[in-house]
Design an enzyme around this catalytic site. Structure first.
Site, short mmCIF file in Angstrom:
data_model
loop_
_atom_site.label_atom_id
_atom_site.label_comp_id
_atom_site.label_asym_id
_atom_site.label_seq_id
_atom_site.Cartn_x
_atom_site.Cartn_y
_atom_site.Cartn_z
N ARG A 28 -1.54 -14.75 -4.29
CA ARG A 28 -2.74 -15.25 -3.63
C ARG A 28 -3.14 -16.58 -4.21
NH1 ARG A 28 -6.65 -10.10 -3.77
NH2 ARG A 28 -5.37 -8.78 -2.47
N SER A 76 -6.67 -10.16 1.48
CA SER A 76 -7.56 -9.00 1.46
C SER A 76 -9.02 -9.33 1.74
CB SER A 76 -7.39 -8.28 0.12
OG SER A 76 -8.08 -7.07 0.14
N HIS A 77 -9.86 -9.17 0.74
CA HIS A 77 -11.31 -9.31 0.89
C HIS A 77 -11.78 -10.72 0.53
CE1 HIS A 77 -9.90 -8.09 -3.02
NE2 HIS A 77 -10.94 -8.74 -3.54
N ASP A 98 -12.82 -4.59 5.12
CA ASP A 98 -12.50 -5.93 4.59
C ASP A 98 -11.51 -6.65 5.50
OD1 ASP A 98 -10.15 -4.58 3.92
OD2 ASP A 98 -9.89 -5.70 2.05
N ASP A 142 -8.32 -7.33 5.60
CA ASP A 142 -7.05 -6.73 6.03
C ASP A 142 -7.16 -5.23 6.34
OD1 ASP A 142 -7.44 -6.16 3.31
OD2 ASP A 142 -5.30 -5.92 2.95
N ASP A 201 -8.04 -2.49 4.62
CA ASP A 201 -7.77 -1.34 3.75
C ASP A 201 -9.01 -0.84 3.02
OD1 ASP A 201 -7.81 -3.56 2.12
OD2 ASP A 201 -5.92 -3.15 1.10
N ARG A 202 -10.06 -1.68 2.94
CA ARG A 202 -11.29 -1.22 2.26
C ARG A 202 -12.33 -0.74 3.26
NH1 ARG A 202 -12.83 -5.33 -2.64
NH2 ARG A 202 -10.83 -5.17 -3.71
N THR A 216 -6.14 0.35 -12.18
CA THR A 216 -6.61 -0.27 -10.95
C THR A 216 -5.43 -0.80 -10.14
OG1 THR A 216 -8.66 -0.84 -12.01
CG2 THR A 216 -8.02 -2.20 -10.18
N GLU A 276 -10.55 4.37 -5.05
CA GLU A 276 -11.01 3.45 -6.08
C GLU A 276 -12.47 3.12 -5.80
OE1 GLU A 276 -8.00 0.63 -7.78
OE2 GLU A 276 -7.64 0.36 -5.65
N SER A 328 -13.68 0.40 -5.79
CA SER A 328 -13.73 -0.89 -5.10
C SER A 328 -13.58 -0.71 -3.60
CB SER A 328 -12.63 -1.78 -5.64
OG SER A 328 -11.38 -1.11 -5.57
N LYS A 360 -4.37 1.96 0.83
CA LYS A 360 -5.67 2.50 1.17
C LYS A 360 -5.95 2.17 2.63
CE LYS A 360 -7.80 -1.39 -1.24
NZ LYS A 360 -7.21 -1.81 -2.52
C1 G1P Z 1 -9.62 -5.28 -6.95
C2 G1P Z 1 -10.18 -3.89 -7.14
C3 G1P Z 1 -9.05 -2.89 -7.22
C4 G1P Z 1 -8.18 -3.01 -5.97
C5 G1P Z 1 -7.72 -4.45 -5.78
C6 G1P Z 1 -6.99 -4.62 -4.46
O1 G1P Z 1 -8.83 -5.62 -8.05
O2 G1P Z 1 -10.99 -3.81 -8.29
O3 G1P Z 1 -9.60 -1.60 -7.32
O4 G1P Z 1 -7.06 -2.18 -6.07
O5 G1P Z 1 -8.84 -5.31 -5.78
O6 G1P Z 1 -7.80 -4.33 -3.37
P1 G1P Z 1 -9.39 -6.53 -9.26
O7 G1P Z 1 -9.91 -7.80 -8.61
O8 G1P Z 1 -10.52 -5.76 -9.86
O9 G1P Z 1 -8.22 -6.71 -10.15
ZN ZN Z 2 -7.98 -5.43 1.43
#
Ligand code: G1P
Ligand code: ZN
Length: 563
Positions: free
Chosen positions: A24, A117-118, A289, A291, A293-294, A358, A377, A379, A390
């Site tokens: 990323r 992702s987010h 989010d 993509d 998955d959240r 994580t 998780e 998150s 997820k």
């Molecule tokens: C974050 C979340 C973690 C998740 C990841 C991908 O990672 O805390 O639980 O698996 O995004 O979605 P972090 O930024 O904390 O390393």
């Molecule tokens: Zn995501």
């Protein structure tokens, strides 16, 4: 049509290290000459090894800026490397769970997901390239490090520059590249995923809950796709298939920059959903989010379900979901910082509950070994062994299944759950975009602190509360399947009453350092269940801030996001 490939000289670039969720960076980084080409070439070489020629890969992403250009490049580079077939989501669109689903359904050699992702998108936003393996899950550490090693020495990549494929058009297109057949199958982005959801859940029961198609049940829902990839999935599944009125689905047009917003479903970035739910018209709300998955789950009046509780409630009610009637739960798991609510459900059901670092890939090993069915998780990630990512839509369908079965509101379900198990209060403070040096210093200081044996037995006070330290470590995980050891996954200070404070640096942030501070406290006094987590956990939050000297070191008085 016939095409010839060519080999292009290139040179290694710094910083192509894939993190826990792929590579990323900000879009301009990917736009540098050969940067994307290098990474795609190394992904194919390391990800597929001697299986490249004749392999099949899935390609799709969350629709963010630079996705289309990258999809075209991936097609050209795959063709030149002898990949036999690509299954591409129409217009390059697939949610992350849909990619996992399609990899597994068609038993491909893996897939490439284009997402950050987010994280925000757009010309100056973030972009990412992630490789998933044949089990449908994120590539394990061995593969991501091999990709990274490749990027440090790469001197050429293969490309078929003249091969232009229209991936807006559904159907199969065949080409000849260097005398070999190369097939591109453009799939509807939603169909395979929807078909799978219909196998997992009782759509009739959910349809009835939502008013049987006329939206008149009184049970109104509001789903916010935050202009991410879930929009088309929400519309097809919730509106077309399950009969929720169109007005139940908002921000459902995927936009390359997510409308300028941060596509992360939490109380801060999904504030407009929270505001709508506060009006009391809807009985259920959810956001996803970028993509897909959240997920974030809300009840009437914006009653917030922590992801840790969401996981526990789903795990406690699996009999409402046909998939788990067919294959009963094998075990549960959560990431280490996730509150231990699901552990209590596992204990009651006599199942194993795993605590993993994580990142979703740790769950995949347990699932592949048949040890794990439900995991999550804190998150905002919830999922099961139906795929190896997820899955936001899955979580919403799981919740709607529980609501349809129990005929109770979200808040009532939580109250009942806490009465049975007690409540694991949880909060997470994120300090985004901090300067790296002080953030690293803070972690170093904490390392030193836990290395001192005197920390055990020490007491910390705030107001009338006193907490005695019983354990302090940097979380380490030995995978029960492959016995690999993952170290330094977060500083934990655990107190006598099982309360915990945890510190980690984010592995997914794209600028500066993001400090995550997790605080958990268990309560078994029913008169406290309805209290606000921020009130209950205040003493522990203050102790955590004081122990870490976070404010002093970073200069941050308040977190960017509180969950
Ligand atoms: C974050 C979340 C973690 C998740 C990841 C991908 O990672 O805390 O639980 O698996 O995004 O979605 P972090 O930024 O904390 O390393
Ligand atoms: Zn995501």
């Amino acid at each position: 049509m016939s095409f010839a490939s060519k080999t292009v000289p290139t040179r290694p670039f710094d910083g192509q290290k894939p993190g826990t969720s792929g590579l990323r960076k900000a879009v301009p980084v990917f736009q540098q000459t050969h940067y994307t080409e290098n990474f795609v070439q190394c992904t194919l070489s390391a990800g597929l090894g001697d299986k490249i020629v004749g392999s099949t890969l899935v390609v799709g992403g969350d629709g963010r800026f630079y996705g289309t250009e990258t999809t075209s490049l991936i097609i050209k580079i795959c063709a030149a490397n002898g990949v036999g077939k690509l299954l591409i989501g129409q217009n390059g669109i697939f949610s992350t769970p849909a990619v996992s689903c399609v990899i597994r359904k068609y038993q491909t050699n893996g897939g490439i997901i284009l997402t950050a992702s987010h994280n925000p998108g757009g010309p100056n936003g973030d972009f990412g390239i992630k490789f998933n393996t044949a089990n449908g899950g994120p590539a394990p550490e061995g593969v991501t490090s091999a990709i990274y090693e490749g990027t440090k020495t790469i001197s050429e990549y293969k490309i078929c520059p003249d091969l232009e494929v229209d991936f807006s058009k559904l159907g199969t297109q065949s080409f000849t590249v260097d005398g070999r057949q190369f097939v591109v199958d453009v799939l509807d982005s939603v169909t395979d995923y929807v078909d799978y959801m219909k196998e997992i859940f009782d759509f009739e029961a959910i349809r009835e809950l939502l008013g049987g198609g006329d939206g008149q049940s009184g049970f109104q829902i509001l789903l916010d796709a935050m202009h991410g990839v879930t929009g088309p999935y929400v519309k097809r599944i919730l509106c077309t298939e399950l009969g929720a009125p169109e007005s139940s689905a908002v921000n459902c047009t995927p936009l390359p920059d997510f409308g300028g917003h941060h596509p992360d479903p939490n109380l801060t970035y999904a504030a407009s959903l929270v505001e709508e739910l506060k009006k009391g018209k809807h009985s259920f709300g959810a956001a996803f989010d970028g993509d897909g998955d959240r997920n974030m789950i809300l009840g009437k009046n914006a009653f917030f379900v922590t992801p840790s509780d969401s996981l526990a409630v789903i795990a406690n009610n699996l009999e409402c979901i046909p998939y788990f009637k067919k294959s009963p739960a094998k075990g549960f798991a959560r990431s280490m910082p996730t509150a231990g609510a699901v552990d209590r459900v596992a204990k009651q059901k006599g199942l194993q509950c795993y605590e993993v670092p994580t990142g979703w890939k740790f769950f995949g090993n347990l699932m592949d070994a048949g040890r794990l069915s439900i995991c999550g998780e804190e998150s905002f990630g919830t999922g099961s062994d139906h795929i190896r990512e997820k899955d936001g839509i899955w979580a919403v369908l799981a919740w709607l299944s529980v609501l349809a079965d129990k005929k109770q509101g979200v808040e009532d379900i939580l109250m009942e759950h806490w009465k049975k198990y007690g409540r694991n209060f949880f909060t997470r403070y994120d300090y985004e975009n901090c300067e790296s040096a002080p953030a690293n210093q803070m972690m170093k200081n904490l390392e030193d602190l836990i290395a001192d044996p005197a920390v055990i037995g020490g007491t910390h006070c705030h107001g009338d509360k006193t907490y005695k330290v019983t354990k302090a470590d940097n979380f380490e995980y030995t995978d029960p399947i492959d016995k690999s050891v993952t170290k330094k996954q977060g500083i934990r200070i655990i107190f006598e009453d099982d309360s915990r404070i945890i510190f980690r640096l984010s592995g997914t942030g794209s600028s500066g350092a993001t400090i995550r501070m997790y605080v958990e406290g268990y309560e078994s006094n029913p008169s406290k269940y309805a209290l606000d987590a921020q009130v209950v956990l205040k003493p522990l939050v203050e102790i955590a801030l004081q122990v870490s000297q976070l404010r002093e070191l970073t200069g941050r008085q308040e977190p960017t996001v509180i969950t």
